[in-house]
Scaffold this active site. Structure first.
Site, PDB file in Angstrom:
ATOM      1  N   LYS A 155       0.761  -1.443  -0.221  1.00  0.00           N
ATOM      2  CA  LYS A 155      -0.047   0.023  -0.062  1.00  0.00           C
ATOM      3  C   LYS A 155       1.289   1.591  -0.520  1.00  0.00           C
ATOM      4  O   LYS A 155       0.271   2.313  -1.004  1.00  0.00           O
ATOM      5  CB  LYS A 155      -0.381   0.184   1.169  1.00  0.00           C
ATOM      6  CG  LYS A 155      -1.619  -0.854   1.367  1.00  0.00           C
ATOM      7  CD  LYS A 155      -2.669  -1.130   3.192  1.00  0.00           C
ATOM      8  CE  LYS A 155      -1.675  -1.280   4.303  1.00  0.00           C
ATOM      9  NZ  LYS A 155      -1.282  -1.790   4.337  1.00  0.00           N
ATOM     10  N   ARG A 206      -9.911   1.607   8.903  1.00  0.00           N
ATOM     11  CA  ARG A 206      -9.550  -0.146   8.984  1.00  0.00           C
ATOM     12  C   ARG A 206     -10.481  -0.941   9.718  1.00  0.00           C
ATOM     13  O   ARG A 206      -9.910  -2.019  10.192  1.00  0.00           O
ATOM     14  CB  ARG A 206      -8.072  -0.005  10.531  1.00  0.00           C
ATOM     15  CG  ARG A 206      -6.607   0.232   9.471  1.00  0.00           C
ATOM     16  CD  ARG A 206      -6.273  -0.190   8.697  1.00  0.00           C
ATOM     17  NE  ARG A 206      -5.277  -1.122   9.332  1.00  0.00           N
ATOM     18  CZ  ARG A 206      -4.005  -0.929   9.061  1.00  0.00           C
ATOM     19  NH1 ARG A 206      -3.784   0.490   8.047  1.00  0.00           N
ATOM     20  NH2 ARG A 206      -2.621  -1.306  10.057  1.00  0.00           N
ATOM     21  N   ARG A 263      11.410  -5.702   4.688  1.00  0.00           N
ATOM     22  CA  ARG A 263      11.420  -4.378   4.595  1.00  0.00           C
ATOM     23  C   ARG A 263      12.836  -3.521   5.779  1.00  0.00           C
ATOM     24  O   ARG A 263      12.717  -3.514   7.193  1.00  0.00           O
ATOM     25  CB  ARG A 263       9.904  -4.153   4.957  1.00  0.00           C
ATOM     26  CG  ARG A 263       9.863  -2.487   4.980  1.00  0.00           C
ATOM     27  CD  ARG A 263       8.541  -2.480   5.283  1.00  0.00           C
ATOM     28  NE  ARG A 263       7.465  -2.376   6.320  1.00  0.00           N
ATOM     29  CZ  ARG A 263       6.229  -2.781   6.314  1.00  0.00           C
ATOM     30  NH1 ARG A 263       5.283  -1.982   5.686  1.00  0.00           N
ATOM     31  NH2 ARG A 263       5.828  -2.377   7.534  1.00  0.00           N
ATOM     32  N   ARG A 297      11.221  -2.086  11.176  1.00  0.00           N
ATOM     33  CA  ARG A 297       9.819  -2.245  12.107  1.00  0.00           C
ATOM     34  C   ARG A 297       9.330  -2.305  13.439  1.00  0.00           C
ATOM     35  O   ARG A 297       9.666  -3.553  13.086  1.00  0.00           O
ATOM     36  CB  ARG A 297       8.941  -1.498  10.958  1.00  0.00           C
ATOM     37  CG  ARG A 297       8.596  -0.254  10.885  1.00  0.00           C
ATOM     38  CD  ARG A 297       7.384   0.208  10.061  1.00  0.00           C
ATOM     39  NE  ARG A 297       6.214  -0.689   9.940  1.00  0.00           N
ATOM     40  CZ  ARG A 297       5.258  -0.708   9.819  1.00  0.00           C
ATOM     41  NH1 ARG A 297       5.175   0.362   7.748  1.00  0.00           N
ATOM     42  NH2 ARG A 297       4.129  -1.348   9.844  1.00  0.00           N
ATOM     43  N   ARG A 312      -0.616  -8.457  13.720  1.00  0.00           N
ATOM     44  CA  ARG A 312      -1.561  -8.073  12.564  1.00  0.00           C
ATOM     45  C   ARG A 312      -2.619  -8.740  11.864  1.00  0.00           C
ATOM     46  O   ARG A 312      -3.638  -7.983  11.093  1.00  0.00           O
ATOM     47  CB  ARG A 312      -0.091  -7.516  12.107  1.00  0.00           C
ATOM     48  CG  ARG A 312       0.808  -6.562  12.405  1.00  0.00           C
ATOM     49  CD  ARG A 312       1.771  -5.679  11.966  1.00  0.00           C
ATOM     50  NE  ARG A 312       1.754  -5.005  11.218  1.00  0.00           N
ATOM     51  CZ  ARG A 312       2.856  -4.534  10.136  1.00  0.00           C
ATOM     52  NH1 ARG A 312       4.038  -5.445  10.656  1.00  0.00           N
ATOM     53  NH2 ARG A 312       2.105  -4.219   8.987  1.00  0.00           N
TER      54      ARG A 312
END
Ligand code: AP5
Length: 220
Positions: free
Chosen positions: A21, A96, A135, A168, A179
């Site tokens: 996203k 969300r 990431r 992160r 998540r």
């Protein structure tokens, strides 16, 4: 659609964690001149600055839980009222859950934004785990890299501002799994909510990012 109309687009970007996203929203905003509004980026910045919002949000973000609606919705509505967003925007990471989607619809109705579009990026769990596991984010400018898919040019330094990159906290494997369960329980119903309104444009986000971007631009 004409280029001038594209620049006024109002887009909501949905999809599981790691679907791409943020990556696609950045490209779309550059291509179309739209304001990129990422709730995750705003919250992480507030945490880094240790602001009042950051202090409240940190505990939730680190654990991969949703930050309470009252805090996030107010923050998004305030951001949407700014002049750049009035000229077109991409919402990345909001709504969300159904409550956020309904509150956003009330705001859109008030502003006369009946023509907004919803892009849904779907990705498999295998892709998500691979993407989030590799990431890396820039501590200063928040640029996003991937150690194998989109590696930085110099070790673990940002290509743009040369600052250090970090992983992160919520990209640790156990938190990614959590998540994904939050996504399935709270956010997937939002995809159905917009499907019922006939707004969803769905794209297979397992593919290379340039391919997904090209298809989205064609779809718009
Ligand atoms: P947020 O930052 O929104 O996290 P997320 O939705 O889980 O999404 P991600 O940022 O993890 O993934 P992405 O889809 O943007 O993927 P990306 O492009 O980076 O939210 C974080 C937290 O904030 C939440 O858990 C919650 O606590 C809080 N929060 C945020 N919004 C909230 C709200 N509305 N209400 C309540 N709480 C909220 O890509 C991932 C990696 O893959 C990158 O390394 C990238 O380089 C790579 N990549 C991307 N696309 C491709 C591709 N096509 N091929 C190969 N590699 C790719």
């Amino acid at each position: 659609m004409e280029k001038t109309q594209m620049a006024m687009l109002k887009l909501v970007l949905l999809g599981p964690p790691g679907a791409g996203k943020g990556t696609q929203a950045k490209s779309l905003s550059e291509e179309l001149g739209l304001a990129h509004i990422s709730t995750g980026d705003i919250l992480r910045q507030a945490i880094q600055l240790d602001s009042a919002l950051g202090k409240e949000a940190k505990h939730y973000v680190d654990k991969g839980e949703l930050v309470p609606d009252g805090l996030v919705t107010k923050m998004v509505i305030e951001r949407l009222k700014r002049p750049d967003a009035k000229r077109g925007f991409i919402l990345d990471g909001f709504p969300r859950n159904i409550k956020q989607a309904e509150d956003l619809d009330s705001f859109f109705a008030q502003e006369g934004y009946s023509d907004y579009k919803v892009i849904y990026l779907d990705a498999t769990e295998k892709t998500i785990i691979q993407r989030l596991g590799g990431r890396m984010i820039c501590k200063k400018c928040q640029a996003v890299f991937h150690m194998t898919n989109m590696p930085p040019k110099e070790g673990s330094r940002c290509d743009f501002c040369k600052s250090e990159l970090y992983q992160r906290q919520d990209d640790r494997e156990e938190t990614v799994k959590y998540r994904l369960s939050v996504y399935a329980q709270a956010t997937k119903p939002v995809v159905e909510y917009y499907a019922r309104q006939g707004r969803i444009m769905e794209f297979d986000a397992d593919r290379e990012s340039s391919v997904v971007l090209k298809e989205m631009l064609q779809g718009l």
